[in-house]
Scaffold this motif. Structure first.
Motif, PDB file in Angstrom:
ATOM      1  N   ASN A 127      -3.039 -23.701  14.435  1.00  0.00           N
ATOM      2  CA  ASN A 127      -1.256 -22.894  14.276  1.00  0.00           C
ATOM      3  C   ASN A 127      -1.605 -22.276  13.675  1.00  0.00           C
ATOM      4  O   ASN A 127      -0.268 -20.674  13.624  1.00  0.00           O
ATOM      5  CB  ASN A 127      -0.777 -24.188  14.229  1.00  0.00           C
ATOM      6  N   CYS A 128      -2.523 -21.622  12.556  1.00  0.00           N
ATOM      7  CA  CYS A 128      -1.673 -19.999  12.177  1.00  0.00           C
ATOM      8  C   CYS A 128      -3.432 -19.488  11.911  1.00  0.00           C
ATOM      9  O   CYS A 128      -4.571 -19.573  11.647  1.00  0.00           O
ATOM     10  CB  CYS A 128      -2.276 -20.742  10.083  1.00  0.00           C
ATOM     11  N   MET A 129      -3.208 -18.236  12.878  1.00  0.00           N
ATOM     12  CA  MET A 129      -4.312 -17.867  13.168  1.00  0.00           C
ATOM     13  C   MET A 129      -4.215 -16.469  12.518  1.00  0.00           C
ATOM     14  O   MET A 129      -2.959 -15.896  12.417  1.00  0.00           O
ATOM     15  CB  MET A 129      -4.590 -17.609  14.671  1.00  0.00           C
ATOM     16  N   GLY A 130      -5.318 -15.163  12.457  1.00  0.00           N
ATOM     17  CA  GLY A 130      -5.383 -13.817  12.293  1.00  0.00           C
ATOM     18  C   GLY A 130      -6.087 -13.094  11.704  1.00  0.00           C
ATOM     19  O   GLY A 130      -7.059 -13.473  12.835  1.00  0.00           O
ATOM     20  N   TRP A 131      -5.949 -12.268  11.897  1.00  0.00           N
ATOM     21  CA  TRP A 131      -6.522 -10.419  12.233  1.00  0.00           C
ATOM     22  C   TRP A 131      -7.529 -10.325  10.333  1.00  0.00           C
ATOM     23  O   TRP A 131      -6.732 -10.487   9.236  1.00  0.00           O
ATOM     24  CB  TRP A 131      -6.307 -10.070  12.738  1.00  0.00           C
ATOM     25  N   THR A 160      -0.873 -12.567  10.220  1.00  0.00           N
ATOM     26  CA  THR A 160      -1.736 -13.298   9.954  1.00  0.00           C
ATOM     27  C   THR A 160      -0.315 -14.426  11.430  1.00  0.00           C
ATOM     28  O   THR A 160       1.180 -13.628  11.303  1.00  0.00           O
ATOM     29  CB  THR A 160      -1.107 -14.364   9.318  1.00  0.00           C
ATOM     30  N   ILE A 161      -0.405 -15.407  12.470  1.00  0.00           N
ATOM     31  CA  ILE A 161       0.666 -15.449  13.098  1.00  0.00           C
ATOM     32  C   ILE A 161       0.608 -16.868  12.963  1.00  0.00           C
ATOM     33  O   ILE A 161      -0.459 -17.778  13.277  1.00  0.00           O
ATOM     34  CB  ILE A 161       0.652 -15.464  14.487  1.00  0.00           C
ATOM     35  N   TYR A 162       2.061 -17.403  12.756  1.00  0.00           N
ATOM     36  CA  TYR A 162       2.108 -19.526  13.168  1.00  0.00           C
ATOM     37  C   TYR A 162       2.431 -19.670  14.653  1.00  0.00           C
ATOM     38  O   TYR A 162       3.145 -19.031  15.458  1.00  0.00           O
ATOM     39  CB  TYR A 162       2.415 -19.755  12.267  1.00  0.00           C
ATOM     40  N   THR A 163       1.447 -20.216  15.196  1.00  0.00           N
ATOM     41  CA  THR A 163       1.293 -19.704  16.873  1.00  0.00           C
ATOM     42  C   THR A 163       3.022 -21.546  17.482  1.00  0.00           C
ATOM     43  O   THR A 163       2.405 -20.965  18.670  1.00  0.00           O
ATOM     44  CB  THR A 163      -0.403 -20.225  17.377  1.00  0.00           C
ATOM     45  N   VAL A 164       3.485 -21.836  16.830  1.00  0.00           N
ATOM     46  CA  VAL A 164       3.575 -22.908  16.921  1.00  0.00           C
ATOM     47  C   VAL A 164       5.540 -21.521  17.115  1.00  0.00           C
ATOM     48  O   VAL A 164       5.492 -21.649  18.638  1.00  0.00           O
ATOM     49  CB  VAL A 164       4.195 -23.530  16.065  1.00  0.00           C
ATOM     50  N   ASP A 181       5.325 -18.411  16.124  1.00  0.00           N
ATOM     51  CA  ASP A 181       5.704 -16.956  16.146  1.00  0.00           C
ATOM     52  C   ASP A 181       5.851 -16.601  15.285  1.00  0.00           C
ATOM     53  O   ASP A 181       5.733 -14.942  14.858  1.00  0.00           O
ATOM     54  CB  ASP A 181       6.535 -15.555  16.741  1.00  0.00           C
ATOM     55  N   THR A 182       5.871 -17.107  14.111  1.00  0.00           N
ATOM     56  CA  THR A 182       5.998 -16.485  12.245  1.00  0.00           C
ATOM     57  C   THR A 182       5.038 -15.591  12.437  1.00  0.00           C
ATOM     58  O   THR A 182       3.853 -15.684  11.835  1.00  0.00           O
ATOM     59  CB  THR A 182       6.511 -17.580  11.267  1.00  0.00           C
ATOM     60  N   GLY A 237       3.044 -17.785   6.491  1.00  0.00           N
ATOM     61  CA  GLY A 237       4.291 -17.085   6.905  1.00  0.00           C
ATOM     62  C   GLY A 237       3.778 -15.880   5.938  1.00  0.00           C
ATOM     63  O   GLY A 237       4.575 -14.716   5.337  1.00  0.00           O
ATOM     64  N   PHE A 238       2.884 -16.182   4.808  1.00  0.00           N
ATOM     65  CA  PHE A 238       2.589 -15.489   3.674  1.00  0.00           C
ATOM     66  C   PHE A 238       1.790 -15.060   3.538  1.00  0.00           C
ATOM     67  O   PHE A 238       0.750 -14.885   2.193  1.00  0.00           O
ATOM     68  CB  PHE A 238       3.220 -16.332   2.260  1.00  0.00           C
ATOM     69  N   GLY A 239       1.245 -15.260   4.113  1.00  0.00           N
ATOM     70  CA  GLY A 239      -0.575 -14.261   4.378  1.00  0.00           C
ATOM     71  C   GLY A 239      -1.330 -15.055   4.799  1.00  0.00           C
ATOM     72  O   GLY A 239      -2.971 -14.377   5.269  1.00  0.00           O
ATOM     73  N   GLY A 240      -1.388 -16.947   5.072  1.00  0.00           N
ATOM     74  CA  GLY A 240      -2.211 -17.639   5.022  1.00  0.00           C
ATOM     75  C   GLY A 240      -2.482 -17.819   4.078  1.00  0.00           C
ATOM     76  O   GLY A 240      -2.943 -17.115   2.442  1.00  0.00           O
TER      77      GLY A 240
END
Length: 136
Positions: A32-36, A50-54, A56-57, A115-118
């Motif tokens: 659920n937490c992915m990023g680039w 980052t994006i919380y895939t549940v 869109d945060t 939501g704070f960058g992981g």
């Protein structure tokens, strides 16, 4: 075994745009937490979005805010990164990442962290990346 299939890198002139794509397995996407991230040889990996895939945060680093856009397609277990107004100093390997947190971590905690960058370390999942080159 590769965890991610990344594409979309290439060469572009300064001020141009690129769209990166990343597809992964369902088990990794469901973390659920992915990023680039991006990485220049000899320097540390930098998470840029980052994006919380549940729900869109999203989070963006200050250096890319208002120029990069992260998005997802849950049906395809994929995330994307649109990069606008690219600068020569942003030439790097760009790759996707997933937070490999234990299943025991409550979802609200994962969402807040994402939501704070992981919170990223060597135990998380990282792709091999795709080269992005920006000419001046």
């Amino acid at each position: 075994q590769e965890n991610f299939e990344e594409s979309g890198g290439g060469s572009v002139a300064a001020g141009g745009s690129l769209r990166l794509s990343c597809t992964t397995s369902g088990s990794i996407y469901d973390k659920n937490c992915m990023g680039w991230f991006r990485q220049v040889p000899g320097k540390e990996r930098e998470i840029v979005a980052t994006i919380y895939t549940v729900d869109d945060t999203q989070w963006y680093s200050d250096s890319v805010k208002d120029r990069f856009i992260i998005s997802r397609n849950s049906a395809k277990h994929s995330i994307y990164l649109v990069m606008n107004d690219l600068k020569p100093e942003e030439s790097a390997i760009y790759g996707c990442a997933a937070d490999a947190h234990p299943a025991t971590i409550p979802s609200p905690v994962v969402r807040t962290s994402c939501g704070f960058g992981g919170s990223w370390d060597s135990g998380d999942y990282y792709g091999q990346g795709t080269q992005v080159s920006i000419s001046s």
